[in-house]
Write an enzyme that holds these catalytic residues in place. Sequence first.
Site, short mmCIF file in Angstrom:
data_model
loop_
_atom_site.label_atom_id
_atom_site.label_comp_id
_atom_site.label_asym_id
_atom_site.label_seq_id
_atom_site.Cartn_x
_atom_site.Cartn_y
_atom_site.Cartn_z
N SER A 76 3.30 -2.19 10.22
CA SER A 76 4.74 -2.27 10.48
C SER A 76 5.33 -3.64 10.13
O SER A 76 6.28 -4.09 10.77
CB SER A 76 5.06 -1.88 11.92
OG SER A 76 4.65 -0.54 12.17
N HIS A 102 -9.42 1.29 4.56
CA HIS A 102 -8.16 1.47 5.30
C HIS A 102 -8.39 2.41 6.48
O HIS A 102 -9.18 3.35 6.38
CB HIS A 102 -7.08 2.03 4.37
CG HIS A 102 -5.73 1.97 5.01
ND1 HIS A 102 -5.30 2.93 5.89
CD2 HIS A 102 -4.75 1.05 4.94
CE1 HIS A 102 -4.10 2.59 6.33
NE2 HIS A 102 -3.74 1.46 5.77
N ASN A 152 0.88 -1.16 0.00
CA ASN A 152 0.00 0.00 0.00
C ASN A 152 0.92 1.21 0.00
O ASN A 152 1.49 1.56 1.02
CB ASN A 152 -0.90 -0.01 1.25
CG ASN A 152 -1.71 1.27 1.38
OD1 ASN A 152 -1.74 2.09 0.47
ND2 ASN A 152 -2.37 1.44 2.51
N GLU A 185 -5.55 -4.97 10.22
CA GLU A 185 -4.55 -3.94 10.47
C GLU A 185 -4.87 -3.22 11.78
O GLU A 185 -5.69 -2.29 11.79
CB GLU A 185 -4.53 -2.91 9.33
CG GLU A 185 -4.15 -3.49 8.00
CD GLU A 185 -3.48 -2.45 7.10
OE1 GLU A 185 -2.39 -2.75 6.60
OE2 GLU A 185 -4.02 -1.35 6.94
N LYS A 188 0.24 4.21 -0.28
CA LYS A 188 -0.35 5.42 0.32
C LYS A 188 -0.09 6.62 -0.60
O LYS A 188 -0.09 6.46 -1.81
CB LYS A 188 0.16 5.62 1.75
CG LYS A 188 -0.04 4.32 2.58
CD LYS A 188 0.15 4.48 4.05
CE LYS A 188 -0.11 3.14 4.74
NZ LYS A 188 -0.06 3.20 6.19
N GLU A 224 -6.75 4.76 7.61
CA GLU A 224 -6.51 6.18 7.32
C GLU A 224 -7.72 6.81 6.63
O GLU A 224 -8.02 7.98 6.84
CB GLU A 224 -5.22 6.33 6.49
CG GLU A 224 -3.99 6.13 7.37
CD GLU A 224 -2.80 5.53 6.66
OE1 GLU A 224 -2.71 5.58 5.42
OE2 GLU A 224 -1.92 4.98 7.38
N GLY A 275 2.31 2.31 10.75
CA GLY A 275 3.27 3.41 10.63
C GLY A 275 3.95 3.78 11.93
O GLY A 275 4.59 4.82 12.03
P1 13P Z 1 2.99 0.38 7.63
O1 13P Z 1 3.50 -0.93 7.04
O2 13P Z 1 3.74 1.57 7.17
O3 13P Z 1 2.85 0.28 9.13
O4 13P Z 1 1.50 0.57 7.06
C1 13P Z 1 0.63 -0.50 7.13
C2 13P Z 1 -0.57 -0.17 6.36
O5 13P Z 1 -1.33 0.72 6.70
C3 13P Z 1 -0.81 -0.91 5.12
O6 13P Z 1 -2.07 -0.67 4.61
#
Ligand code: 13P
Length: 255
Positions: free
Chosen positions: A216, A98, A13, A170, A15, A100, A176
């Site tokens: 992560s 997601h 992803n 997740e 982002k 976010e 993150g």
């Molecule tokens: P990270 O791997 O940066 O923690 O992000 C995970 C994520 O949100 C994947 O969709």
Amino acid sequence: MNKSLRPAVIAGNWKMNKTPDEAVTLIKELIPLVKDADCEVVACVPFVDLHAAIEAAKGTNIKIGAQNCHWEKSGAFTGEVSAEMLKAVGAEYVIIGHSERRTLFGDNDLTVQKRTRAALNAGLKVILCVGEYLEQREQGITTEVVRIQTKIALLGVAKEELKNIIIAYEPVWAIGTGKTATAEQANEVNKAIRDLIAELYGKDAADAMVIQYGGSMNAGNAEELLAQPDVDGGLIGGASLKAEDFSKIVAAASK
Ligand code: 13P
């Protein structure tokens, strides 16, 4: 549960990272590193990168996806992109729900349900994200939260459509932050999701459902997480932006 009943899927992803030119560079770096993967390899890229990424990945084992879609086919929805548009440009996957999107952009269980329905109708494969906040984990309601999120998203989804759905667990506190769920924590929640799929659709559907872990995940911890019986792959943020790191996770899933 028998892991051999389902393929591992490692999805990046990206982002809000990479311009189209940078996307092409990253895909080209990835191609030789993942060409022998014994798992599905997906990169979910920003909308503006889709065309370039799809062209760059053509004829390879890398599949390209988007990170969100609207539930209507077209109309007055400034700033949104429909599932049909994604399909038309050649995307195969779309991430829905997601955390976010849920925390920063007002997505909720009902809009996630509508987006999921629209994506399936358009012929896209959905990576459906669920996960709890730290406060919810501390309150001991992780399983309830994740069950409700999954149940609402799948309302109206028929058993034969499940082959086009991947669920990504997740935990919000692990995204993150560098704080990964332990392999046991990840497996416990993934198993709870699989048990829910069995309740809703039967054991055969649960056995076939690909359930990823995300939060992560990186080259150092992927192997332990992916060795868990109910962790069928990963949704990778930060570590998907570097070809070498991402390919190490793909290699861990291919063992
Ligand atoms: P990270 O791997 O940066 O923690 O992000 C995970 C994520 O949100 C994947 O969709």
